[in-house]
Write an enzyme that holds these catalytic residues in place. Structure first.
Site, PDB file in Angstrom:
ATOM      1  N   ARG A 240       0.847  -1.195   0.000  1.00 52.22           N
ATOM      2  CA  ARG A 240       0.000   0.000   0.000  1.00 52.22           C
ATOM      3  C   ARG A 240       0.886   1.250   0.000  1.00 52.22           C
ATOM      4  O   ARG A 240       1.986   1.228   0.572  1.00 52.22           O
ATOM      5  CB  ARG A 240      -0.940  -0.005   1.194  1.00 52.22           C
ATOM      6  CG  ARG A 240      -1.948  -1.159   1.168  1.00 52.22           C
ATOM      7  CD  ARG A 240      -2.847  -1.149   2.403  1.00 52.22           C
ATOM      8  NE  ARG A 240      -3.797  -2.277   2.370  1.00 52.22           N
ATOM      9  CZ  ARG A 240      -3.549  -3.479   2.854  1.00 52.22           C
ATOM     10  NH1 ARG A 240      -2.377  -3.739   3.418  1.00 52.22           N
ATOM     11  NH2 ARG A 240      -4.461  -4.441   2.779  1.00 52.22           N
ATOM     12  N   LYS A 267      -2.662  -2.161   7.500  1.00 48.39           N
ATOM     13  CA  LYS A 267      -4.104  -1.923   7.540  1.00 48.39           C
ATOM     14  C   LYS A 267      -4.812  -2.963   8.388  1.00 48.39           C
ATOM     15  O   LYS A 267      -5.732  -2.653   9.153  1.00 48.39           O
ATOM     16  CB  LYS A 267      -4.656  -1.930   6.112  1.00 48.39           C
ATOM     17  CG  LYS A 267      -6.150  -1.692   6.026  1.00 48.39           C
ATOM     18  CD  LYS A 267      -6.603  -1.695   4.572  1.00 48.39           C
ATOM     19  CE  LYS A 267      -8.107  -1.476   4.468  1.00 48.39           C
ATOM     20  NZ  LYS A 267      -8.567  -1.473   3.055  1.00 48.39           N
ATOM     21  N   HIS A 330      -1.811   3.301  -5.774  1.00 49.37           N
ATOM     22  CA  HIS A 330      -2.467   2.086  -5.283  1.00 49.37           C
ATOM     23  C   HIS A 330      -2.696   1.098  -6.426  1.00 49.37           C
ATOM     24  O   HIS A 330      -2.816  -0.120  -6.205  1.00 49.37           O
ATOM     25  CB  HIS A 330      -3.810   2.455  -4.633  1.00 49.37           C
ATOM     26  CG  HIS A 330      -4.279   1.479  -3.615  1.00 49.37           C
ATOM     27  ND1 HIS A 330      -4.849   0.276  -3.951  1.00 49.37           N
ATOM     28  CD2 HIS A 330      -4.253   1.509  -2.261  1.00 49.37           C
ATOM     29  CE1 HIS A 330      -5.175  -0.386  -2.854  1.00 49.37           C
ATOM     30  NE2 HIS A 330      -4.822   0.330  -1.811  1.00 49.37           N
ATOM     31  N   ARG A 333      -0.868  -2.345  -7.053  1.00 54.17           N
ATOM     32  CA  ARG A 333      -1.350  -3.573  -6.417  1.00 54.17           C
ATOM     33  C   ARG A 333      -2.288  -4.329  -7.355  1.00 54.17           C
ATOM     34  O   ARG A 333      -2.181  -5.557  -7.511  1.00 54.17           O
ATOM     35  CB  ARG A 333      -2.050  -3.243  -5.100  1.00 54.17           C
ATOM     36  CG  ARG A 333      -1.086  -2.746  -4.042  1.00 54.17           C
ATOM     37  CD  ARG A 333      -1.788  -2.153  -2.836  1.00 54.17           C
ATOM     38  NE  ARG A 333      -2.639  -3.075  -2.107  1.00 54.17           N
ATOM     39  CZ  ARG A 333      -2.227  -4.001  -1.257  1.00 54.17           C
ATOM     40  NH1 ARG A 333      -0.925  -4.157  -1.055  1.00 54.17           N
ATOM     41  NH2 ARG A 333      -3.080  -4.770  -0.616  1.00 54.17           N
ATOM     42  N   HIS A 357      -3.804  -9.277   2.298  1.00 55.37           N
ATOM     43  CA  HIS A 357      -5.247  -9.398   2.488  1.00 55.37           C
ATOM     44  C   HIS A 357      -5.520 -10.519   3.483  1.00 55.37           C
ATOM     45  O   HIS A 357      -4.678 -11.399   3.697  1.00 55.37           O
ATOM     46  CB  HIS A 357      -5.939  -9.710   1.161  1.00 55.37           C
ATOM     47  CG  HIS A 357      -5.958  -8.534   0.223  1.00 55.37           C
ATOM     48  ND1 HIS A 357      -6.216  -8.661  -1.118  1.00 55.37           N
ATOM     49  CD2 HIS A 357      -5.741  -7.209   0.448  1.00 55.37           C
ATOM     50  CE1 HIS A 357      -6.165  -7.459  -1.684  1.00 55.37           C
ATOM     51  NE2 HIS A 357      -5.878  -6.572  -0.760  1.00 55.37           N
ATOM     52  N   TYR A 367      -3.514 -17.358   7.796  1.00 57.23           N
ATOM     53  CA  TYR A 367      -2.107 -17.575   7.503  1.00 57.23           C
ATOM     54  C   TYR A 367      -1.256 -16.596   8.315  1.00 57.23           C
ATOM     55  O   TYR A 367      -1.655 -15.457   8.552  1.00 57.23           O
ATOM     56  CB  TYR A 367      -1.815 -17.343   6.023  1.00 57.23           C
ATOM     57  CG  TYR A 367      -2.332 -18.436   5.110  1.00 57.23           C
ATOM     58  CD1 TYR A 367      -1.842 -19.720   5.209  1.00 57.23           C
ATOM     59  CD2 TYR A 367      -3.288 -18.155   4.146  1.00 57.23           C
ATOM     60  CE1 TYR A 367      -2.296 -20.727   4.360  1.00 57.23           C
ATOM     61  CE2 TYR A 367      -3.759 -19.151   3.288  1.00 57.23           C
ATOM     62  CZ  TYR A 367      -3.260 -20.425   3.403  1.00 57.23           C
ATOM     63  OH  TYR A 367      -3.708 -21.407   2.567  1.00 57.23           O
TER      64      TYR A 367
END
Length: 406
Positions: A240, A267, A330, A333, A357, A367
């Site tokens: 990000r 985030k 951005h 990504r 994510h 994970y």
């Protein structure tokens, strides 16, 4: 010694051009043919420049001194008198002085944009702003006058353009304040006055030719070297924008080829590990001697104690001609996500995990930061190699077609 009216009137030509100095850089230049021209020497941004103030007797000694003093006042406020005069000529005699158009045209000369973008902003101002407020003294403009400018654009359905034009007007007003020709920026009072721009997904370039062109444009970026390095790393790391600009040297292990981002910067508030490709390491090694004294890999331009500003990379993309609807920071990504999936055929969970994510394993467990790390290392290197091929653009590229095993 200062000149007198008598000395100016009686000055005779000689075999060579003569100069009679008055003070403050002003002098009378007398040509061998008998012409008498007022000139002023001054320095701006470390360079010596020359300003013409007309000819004698059309311009008297007193008038020449007035013009000299006006130029010196501009210099005291950080304005190049020569550029100011060019802006006045471009605006026309009826708009001379410190009108909004004069100040705006002067501001435009200081923008280091690509020609196409400069032409676009100039057209916006000439079509939507100057006809209505261009002749108004910049210090007397009010918020309602700027709002009417924005409303006219908004009424024809160009909401995003209305916001962009008012943003430019605000930048002109800040320049007017900085150069001593206005006391405040009324555009700042209009926050929320226009209809909000429609929400859009972050624009991204995902076609191979477009990716190659973008990478070459980044390599040729003429601005700050630190900014260029950040732009070069943005597609390689696809983190990000805030994570990239706040990167710290203490988080990066070049020997291990890893960047460990703490949870406080993420985030999702989970620590994240970014494997570094050979290409990413090369950029960081080039940058390290320049910024390693700072805490930040990309320190701010004004203070090394702060990270690069939030808008630095976006502004750099705009300078290169990439509009908001074409490419965003951005968007790197989305670029990586699309190509890694559709072209390089990596497993979606590898990609999503590298994008930081929220991803869960088949048993519903999240994970951790090192999940599938060997596979992600290979993926990040393959992605960097793909970008190199697109940058080189040596003809038809044979992409990977074999899907990575699950």
């Amino acid at each position: 010694m200062r000149l007198t009216d008598t000395a100016v009137r009686k000055a005779k030509p000689a075999d060579k051009t003569q100069r009679l100095f008055d003070g403050g850089g002003l002098y009378l230049e007398i040509t061998p043919a008998g012409g008498k021209r007022w000139r002023q020497k001054y320095r701006f941004a470390g360079k010596e420049k020359l300003l013409a103030h007309g000819t004698y007797p059309d311009v008297s000694l007193a008038e020449a001194r007035e013009r000299r003093d006006k130029a010196r006042k501009l210099l005291a406020n950080g304005v190049d008198p020569g550029q100011h005069r060019q802006a006045e000529k471009a605006a026309g005699a009826e708009r001379a002085g410190n009108s909004f158009e004069v100040v705006a045209r002067e501001w435009l000369t200081k923008r280091d944009w690509v020609p196409n973008y400069t032409a676009k902003v100039t057209a916006w101002l000439e079509n939507d702003v100057f006809p209505y407020i261009g002749g108004r003294p910049v210090a007397e403009l009010t918020a309602p006058e700027f709002l009417r400018v924005g409303r006219r654009i908004e009424d024809r359905g160009a909401i995003e353009s209305a916001h962009r034009v008012l943003q430019n007007c605000g930048q002109v007003m800040r320049y007017a304040i900085a150069t001593g020709r206005a006391d405040r920026n009324p555009v700042a009072d209009l926050k929320g006055a226009l209809a909000p721009t429609p929400e859009k997904h972050h624009a991204a370039i995902v076609d191979p030719e477009g990716i190659g062109a973008l990478l070459r444009a980044i390599d040729g970026y003429k601005g700050s070297h630190v900014t260029r390095c950040a732009l070069q790393l943005a597609p390689l790391l696809f983190v990000r924008p805030g994570e990239l600009r706040q990167a710290e040297w203490a988080e990066i292990d070049l020997e291990a080829a890893e960047w460990n981002i703490p949870a406080s910067k993420m985030k999702m508030r989970q620590p994240h590990l970014v494997p570094l490709s050979r290409q990413a390491i090369a950029i960081l090694e080039e940058l390290q001697p320049l910024t390693s004294r700072s805490q930040y890999v990309f320190p701010g331009g004004r203070s090394s104690k702060r990270p690069m500003s939030e808008n630095a990379l976006t502004a750099a993309l705009r300078r290169m001609g990439y509009e908001q609807g074409t490419m965003t920071v951005h968007g790197f990504r989305a670029m990586a996500r699309t190509i890694l999936d559709e072209v390089l055929h990596y497993r979606p969970d590898y990609i999503e995990h590298q994008l930081a994510h929220a991803v869960k394993d088949p048993n519903g467990r999240a994970y951790n930061r090192t999940s599938h790390l060997p596979e992600r290392r290979k993926m990040m290197q393959a992605w960097a190699d793909y970008l190199d091929r697109r940058r080189a653009d040596t003809g038809k590229v044979v992409e990977f077609t074999k899907r990575v095993s699950k």
